[in-house]
Design a protein around this motif. Structure first.
Motif, PDB file in Angstrom:
ATOM      1  N   GLY A   1       0.810  -1.212   0.000  1.00 52.04           N
ATOM      2  CA  GLY A   1       0.000   0.000   0.000  1.00 52.04           C
ATOM      3  C   GLY A   1       0.841   1.258   0.000  1.00 52.04           C
TER       4      GLY A   1
ATOM      5  N   SER B   1      -0.857   4.772  -0.689  1.00 53.22           N
ATOM      6  CA  SER B   1      -1.850   4.803   0.367  1.00 53.22           C
ATOM      7  C   SER B   1      -1.198   5.034   1.728  1.00 53.22           C
ATOM      8  N   ASN B   2      -1.991   5.490   2.690  1.00 57.42           N
ATOM      9  CA  ASN B   2      -1.494   5.709   4.044  1.00 57.42           C
ATOM     10  C   ASN B   2      -2.117   4.763   5.068  1.00 57.42           C
TER      11      ASN B   2
ATOM     12  N   ASP C   1      -9.367   2.905  -2.227  1.00 61.02           N
ATOM     13  CA  ASP C   1      -8.475   3.673  -1.363  1.00 61.02           C
ATOM     14  C   ASP C   1      -8.828   5.159  -1.400  1.00 61.02           C
TER      15      ASP C   1
ATOM     16  N   TRP D   1      -6.817   7.692  -0.944  1.00 59.11           N
ATOM     17  CA  TRP D   1      -5.715   8.512  -1.447  1.00 59.11           C
ATOM     18  C   TRP D   1      -5.457   8.273  -2.928  1.00 59.11           C
ATOM     19  N   ASN D   2      -5.475   7.033  -3.350  1.00 54.18           N
ATOM     20  CA  ASN D   2      -5.233   6.711  -4.757  1.00 54.18           C
ATOM     21  C   ASN D   2      -6.505   6.115  -5.345  1.00 54.18           C
TER      22      ASN D   2
ATOM     23  N   TRP E   1      -8.813  -2.262  -2.125  1.00 50.39           N
ATOM     24  CA  TRP E   1      -8.371  -3.081  -1.000  1.00 50.39           C
ATOM     25  C   TRP E   1      -9.321  -4.255  -0.731  1.00 50.39           C
TER      26      TRP E   1
ATOM     27  N   PRO F   1     -12.537   1.783   3.121  1.00 48.40           N
ATOM     28  CA  PRO F   1     -11.281   2.450   3.463  1.00 48.40           C
ATOM     29  C   PRO F   1     -11.388   3.965   3.649  1.00 48.40           C
TER      30      PRO F   1
ATOM     31  N   ARG G   1      -9.537   8.348   6.207  1.00 46.61           N
ATOM     32  CA  ARG G   1      -9.241   9.736   5.850  1.00 46.61           C
ATOM     33  C   ARG G   1     -10.297  10.691   6.410  1.00 46.61           C
TER      34      ARG G   1
END
Length: 355
Positions: free
Chosen positions: A196, A201-202, A308, A310-311, A316, A350, A354
């Protein structure tokens, strides 16, 4: 340089999470699926090194919704030996929550005093007649065969050596050549966090060791599994003896290709402590062999299923934390639906990381 191979969807991981996702995506008509697994066989790590216990009551409603549906699908596919299960407690009270959970999810249970297995100790138990033992090899094989029948390209023995993300997809460097994927699905168990990060991803994941121990101690082979909800211990009949788990959680180094995680003899001390309290007749029986599996968790210990935050090209199916085999068929169906509809949904999405 030769032409780089392309895929619509690259799935990393050949355990139950990746294979079930590939099967359900292919069944829904998704084309261009390539699944990569560095080992030669499916389920080499967590999926193939667990106790094969079908346990429907997890203690979390969002997980139990999937384990109950997964158990139903396993039974329909003749992949479940319905010998039943027993949740037990060494002290009064802990089973109240599980009985209420069973009522919410329509799971048949019977509560009673003690535990109806010879030589074992408990104050009370919750019998779950629909639970049992999973045919792990059959489950993984069925998912793989179904995915291939739907057109998915499953590549076992294909190791990922590098991964780079950009605005339009992913460049994957494998030991069988480069691959360009428009979208990437990480279903890699203990390796999910590492991959990830490379994919932008974080989300953090923690792989933890959990050992299994086999003893040739005599035990009725037609009895259900027994799992103490207030002690770190469960057991089930297996191969003429007993398969037991000390339920430890310890950090574990990820093994290199072709190897399993290192074992630690210290886990036997915890096992013998549980045996002296809960099954004293077994405490003096020799341990024939033991091995280590891996359970992987997100920070909140919930499954991570969806796109995800972020991306937007990263998907996932990870963090199943020991419930993957019971829930696997339902997780794959849910994840494929999320993949195709792209709509955030519920506490397992996911996007929560965030928020």
């Amino acid at each position: 340089m030769g032409k780089v191979e392309t895929a619509e969807v690259a799935i990393i991981g050949g355990g139950i999470a990746g294979l079930s996702l590939a099967y359900h995506l292919a069944r829904a008509g998704q084309g261009g699926i390539v699944l990569l697994e560095r080992e030669d066989q499916p389920g080499t790590y967590a999926s193939g090194h667990n106790a094969a216990v079908a346990r429907s009551l997890t203690g979390r409603d969002e997980h139990t919704a999937l384990t109950v549906e997964g158990r139903r699908r396993l039974a329909e596919a003749d992949l479940l030996s319905p010998g039943g299960g027993l949740l037990a407690s060494a002290e009064p009270g802990p089973l109240d929550a599980f009985e209420a959970e069973a009522a919410r999810h329509g799971v048949e249970v019977q509560r009673g005093p003690g535990i109806p297995l010879p030589g074992l100790r408990a104050v009370e138990h919750l019998a779950i007649p629909g639970d049992g033992v999973i045919d792990i090899a059959g489950l993984l094989r069925a998912c793989a065969e179904g995915a291939r029948a739907g057109g998915a390209d499953l590549r076992f023995g294909c190791a990922l050596q590098g991964l780079k993300a950009d605005a339009t997809g992913f460049d994957l460097d494998t030991d069988q050549g480069p691959l360009r994927a428009a979208t990437l699905a990480i279903a890699a168990g203990a390796w999910a966090g590492e991959l990830g990060r490379l994919a932008g991803s974080n989300i953090l994941f923690t792989p933890l060791r959990r050992s299994l121990v086999w003893s040739g101690a005599a035990h009725p082979q037609n009895e259900p599994w027994a799992w103490w909800v207030d002690r770190p211990f469960y057991l089930r009949p297996e191969s003429g003896g007993l398969l037991m788990c000390p339920c430890e959680e310890a950090a574990v180094a990820l093994p290199p290709r072709g190897r399993q995680p290192e074992t630690d003899a210290a886990v036997l001390e915890g096992l013998y402590g549980s045996l002296r309290e809960l099954a004293p007749h077994l405490a003096e029986r020799p341990v024939t062999r033991y091995w280590t599996g891996i359970r992987t968790f997100a920070p909140d210990r919930r499954f991570v299923l969806g796109w995800d935050p972020w991306n937007p090209r990263l998907f996932w199916s990870a963090g199943l934390g020991g419930h993957g085999m019971t829930s696997g068929l339902a997780v794959g169906a849910h994840a494929a639906d999320q993949f195709l509809r792209r709509q955030p949904q519920g506490p397992l999405d996911p996007a929560r990381f965030r928020a």
